[in-house]
Design a protein around this motif. Sequence first.
Motif, PDB file in Angstrom:
ATOM      1  N   LEU A  87       0.824  -1.209   0.000  1.00  0.00           N
ATOM      2  CA  LEU A  87       0.000   0.000   0.000  1.00  0.00           C
ATOM      3  C   LEU A  87       0.858   1.260   0.000  1.00  0.00           C
ATOM      4  N   LEU A  88       1.963   1.234   0.739  1.00  0.00           N
ATOM      5  CA  LEU A  88       2.873   2.387   0.729  1.00  0.00           C
ATOM      6  C   LEU A  88       3.417   2.629  -0.678  1.00  0.00           C
ATOM      7  N   VAL A  89       3.801   1.549  -1.362  1.00  0.00           N
ATOM      8  CA  VAL A  89       4.319   1.678  -2.728  1.00  0.00           C
ATOM      9  C   VAL A  89       3.242   2.249  -3.647  1.00  0.00           C
ATOM     10  N   ALA A  90       2.036   1.698  -3.565  1.00  0.00           N
ATOM     11  CA  ALA A  90       0.951   2.148  -4.444  1.00  0.00           C
ATOM     12  C   ALA A  90       0.535   3.582  -4.153  1.00  0.00           C
ATOM     13  N   ALA A  91       0.769   4.050  -2.926  1.00  0.00           N
ATOM     14  CA  ALA A  91       0.435   5.435  -2.575  1.00  0.00           C
ATOM     15  C   ALA A  91       1.531   6.408  -2.998  1.00  0.00           C
ATOM     16  N   LEU A  92       2.750   5.909  -3.176  1.00  0.00           N
ATOM     17  CA  LEU A  92       3.877   6.775  -3.534  1.00  0.00           C
ATOM     18  C   LEU A  92       4.066   6.911  -5.041  1.00  0.00           C
ATOM     19  N   TYR A  93       3.707   5.865  -5.796  1.00  0.00           N
ATOM     20  CA  TYR A  93       4.001   5.839  -7.232  1.00  0.00           C
ATOM     21  C   TYR A  93       2.746   6.100  -8.061  1.00  0.00           C
ATOM     22  N   PRO A  94       2.910   6.700  -9.239  1.00  0.00           N
ATOM     23  CA  PRO A  94       1.785   6.859 -10.167  1.00  0.00           C
ATOM     24  C   PRO A  94       1.620   5.615 -11.035  1.00  0.00           C
ATOM     25  N   LYS A  95       0.466   5.482 -11.646  1.00  0.00           N
ATOM     26  CA  LYS A  95       0.201   4.424 -12.636  1.00  0.00           C
ATOM     27  C   LYS A  95       0.509   3.035 -12.076  1.00  0.00           C
ATOM     28  N   VAL A  96      -0.124   2.726 -10.956  1.00  0.00           N
ATOM     29  CA  VAL A  96       0.087   1.441 -10.275  1.00  0.00           C
ATOM     30  C   VAL A  96      -1.189   0.607 -10.331  1.00  0.00           C
ATOM     31  N   THR A  97      -1.021  -0.689 -10.573  1.00  0.00           N
ATOM     32  CA  THR A  97      -2.106  -1.649 -10.377  1.00  0.00           C
ATOM     33  C   THR A  97      -1.687  -2.581  -9.251  1.00  0.00           C
ATOM     34  N   LEU A  98      -2.462  -2.580  -8.177  1.00  0.00           N
ATOM     35  CA  LEU A  98      -2.156  -3.398  -7.001  1.00  0.00           C
ATOM     36  C   LEU A  98      -3.105  -4.591  -6.958  1.00  0.00           C
ATOM     37  N   PHE A  99      -2.547  -5.779  -6.767  1.00  0.00           N
ATOM     38  CA  PHE A  99      -3.337  -7.002  -6.650  1.00  0.00           C
ATOM     39  C   PHE A  99      -3.318  -7.496  -5.203  1.00  0.00           C
ATOM     40  N   GLU A 100      -4.497  -7.775  -4.677  1.00  0.00           N
ATOM     41  CA  GLU A 100      -4.638  -8.361  -3.343  1.00  0.00           C
ATOM     42  C   GLU A 100      -5.620  -9.523  -3.443  1.00  0.00           C
ATOM     43  N   LYS A 101      -5.180 -10.713  -3.013  1.00  0.00           N
ATOM     44  CA  LYS A 101      -5.995 -11.915  -3.216  1.00  0.00           C
ATOM     45  C   LYS A 101      -7.203 -11.993  -2.284  1.00  0.00           C
ATOM     46  N   THR A 102      -7.160 -11.291  -1.130  1.00  0.00           N
ATOM     47  CA  THR A 102      -8.278 -11.340  -0.187  1.00  0.00           C
ATOM     48  C   THR A 102      -9.203 -10.145  -0.410  1.00  0.00           C
ATOM     49  N   PRO A 103     -10.404 -10.175   0.164  1.00  0.00           N
ATOM     50  CA  PRO A 103     -11.325  -9.046  -0.015  1.00  0.00           C
ATOM     51  C   PRO A 103     -10.917  -7.795   0.758  1.00  0.00           C
ATOM     52  N   THR A 104      -9.952  -7.925   1.689  1.00  0.00           N
ATOM     53  CA  THR A 104      -9.577  -6.796   2.537  1.00  0.00           C
ATOM     54  C   THR A 104      -8.102  -6.448   2.366  1.00  0.00           C
ATOM     55  N   LEU A 105      -7.783  -5.178   2.599  1.00  0.00           N
ATOM     56  CA  LEU A 105      -6.406  -4.702   2.523  1.00  0.00           C
ATOM     57  C   LEU A 105      -5.783  -4.655   3.920  1.00  0.00           C
ATOM     58  N   GLY A 106      -4.467  -4.659   3.965  1.00  0.00           N
ATOM     59  CA  GLY A 106      -3.771  -4.475   5.239  1.00  0.00           C
ATOM     60  C   GLY A 106      -2.935  -5.647   5.691  1.00  0.00           C
ATOM     61  N   GLY A 107      -3.249  -6.863   5.205  1.00  0.00           N
ATOM     62  CA  GLY A 107      -2.457  -8.028   5.596  1.00  0.00           C
ATOM     63  C   GLY A 107      -2.416  -8.214   7.100  1.00  0.00           C
ATOM     64  N   ARG A 108      -1.206  -8.258   7.664  1.00  0.00           N
ATOM     65  CA  ARG A 108      -1.042  -8.428   9.113  1.00  0.00           C
ATOM     66  C   ARG A 108      -0.966  -7.089   9.842  1.00  0.00           C
ATOM     67  N   PHE A 109      -1.503  -6.046   9.191  1.00  0.00           N
ATOM     68  CA  PHE A 109      -1.555  -4.731   9.833  1.00  0.00           C
ATOM     69  C   PHE A 109      -2.936  -4.123   9.601  1.00  0.00           C
ATOM     70  N   ARG A 110      -3.943  -4.790  10.134  1.00  0.00           N
ATOM     71  CA  ARG A 110      -5.303  -4.253  10.032  1.00  0.00           C
ATOM     72  C   ARG A 110      -6.123  -4.683  11.240  1.00  0.00           C
ATOM     73  N   ASN A 111      -7.226  -3.989  11.434  1.00  0.00           N
ATOM     74  CA  ASN A 111      -8.114  -4.295  12.553  1.00  0.00           C
ATOM     75  C   ASN A 111      -8.901  -5.572  12.285  1.00  0.00           C
ATOM     76  N   LEU A 112      -9.244  -6.246  13.372  1.00  0.00           N
ATOM     77  CA  LEU A 112     -10.035  -7.468  13.309  1.00  0.00           C
ATOM     78  C   LEU A 112     -11.181  -7.318  14.313  1.00  0.00           C
ATOM     79  N   PRO A 113     -12.351  -6.858  13.857  1.00  0.00           N
ATOM     80  CA  PRO A 113     -13.458  -6.604  14.787  1.00  0.00           C
ATOM     81  C   PRO A 113     -13.921  -7.886  15.481  1.00  0.00           C
ATOM     82  N   TYR A 114     -14.115  -7.781  16.799  1.00  0.00           N
ATOM     83  CA  TYR A 114     -14.582  -8.933  17.575  1.00  0.00           C
ATOM     84  C   TYR A 114     -15.292  -8.425  18.826  1.00  0.00           C
TER      85      TYR A 114
END
Length: 408
Positions: free
Chosen positions: A11-38
Amino acid sequence: MIVIGGGLGGLLVAALYPKVTLFEKTPTLGGRFRNLPYRGFQLTTGALHMVPHGSKGPLALLLRKTGANCTIVDSDPIATFYYDRDMRFRQVLKEIGIAQRLRLYLMVSEMCCKRGNSQSFQEYLEKRTCNTMVINGFRSFCIWALSLAPSDVSCCEMFSIMRSLVKYKGPGVPMGGCSGVINALKKVILEKGNNIIHKKIAEIRADEKVYGVTDEDGNEYDDSVVVSNIGVKATSHLVKFPQEYQKKIDALIPSEGIKYSLAAKESLVWHNGVMLTPGLQYIGGINQVTNTDPSLAPHGYHLVMAHQKLTSSNFKKEKRKGLEELEKLFKEKDYELLATQIHRKNNPVNQAASGQDLDQKTPIEGLYLVGDSTKGRGGIEIEGIALGVQRLTQIVPPSSGASVLATQ
């Protein structure tokens, strides 16, 4: 530019560079750095709702560079130290006495001024001091910050970490937790006109140089620059690296740990920094992030997180050790265990333990790496990821026009 993986580095790379296509296999972004509501609490997929160097560190600097609108509140105090009781740093200095205090100052000065060598940090400590409070203080820091014992960290890496601590200072809590950072980056990426596609990449097309990627449906995307944020071992399953480079990949050892998330109606930690626990054997440290951001827990509750290094593959035994220490630490306190998360193998604390990281460049022209197997030297966890992305911008400047818009 094509980016594989929507974790923090991607995400840092995609926010810094122009003309980027980012692929994420899961429905959510963040990987091991995101909230997990419970149950109204905002647990995390990996990190502990903390930025190791707060608003002054490498991650905060990159976030400002991208224009991401997120607030990081610096901790005050940075840390306290639980031995047989919770102490401020000045109390620890008083407790160890003048002679050991002088030794500690000399050690810190040496660590800041010298590069260090491949000797383990444990060996270094034992040659410099016999004071158990000092040794255990550094041990708890290594467990909390790196999920490693001092014997697993080289002097070279630990000296670099100490220089970063002196330069950038201590931790901070992002408002909104990990997802506060992730959502701010996502907004920047979309506002730049970059693309986010939720599909799995099946292949990186390359020989001596990279040509693009193929997704799980067989669609091909052409580009001369591909950045992988899925870990170097996972990347090696998508493309064939030269044999010598593959040997380096296979030799990488991850750092592994256990995270405990606790709910408490009463405060268990009085401040918004880290309570390092040198008086405990297994737990390295604890934070109570709701002292900064109460929205991370339901009204009237605190969210407390503790971290433990894995020392064996007997997870029931490891968990029992950790829970016994928490019970000892918070005796007569009213709290509830919300979750125990074990981070190992394909979901470790770090894909490469601190000090083992590879460079952003690979032997394949146009294929680069970011993430927690290519952390910058001296960078603690996500700060290391930020340093790695910073290094990428030096190799491939965002304004260089080196990348080509990915097209299907």
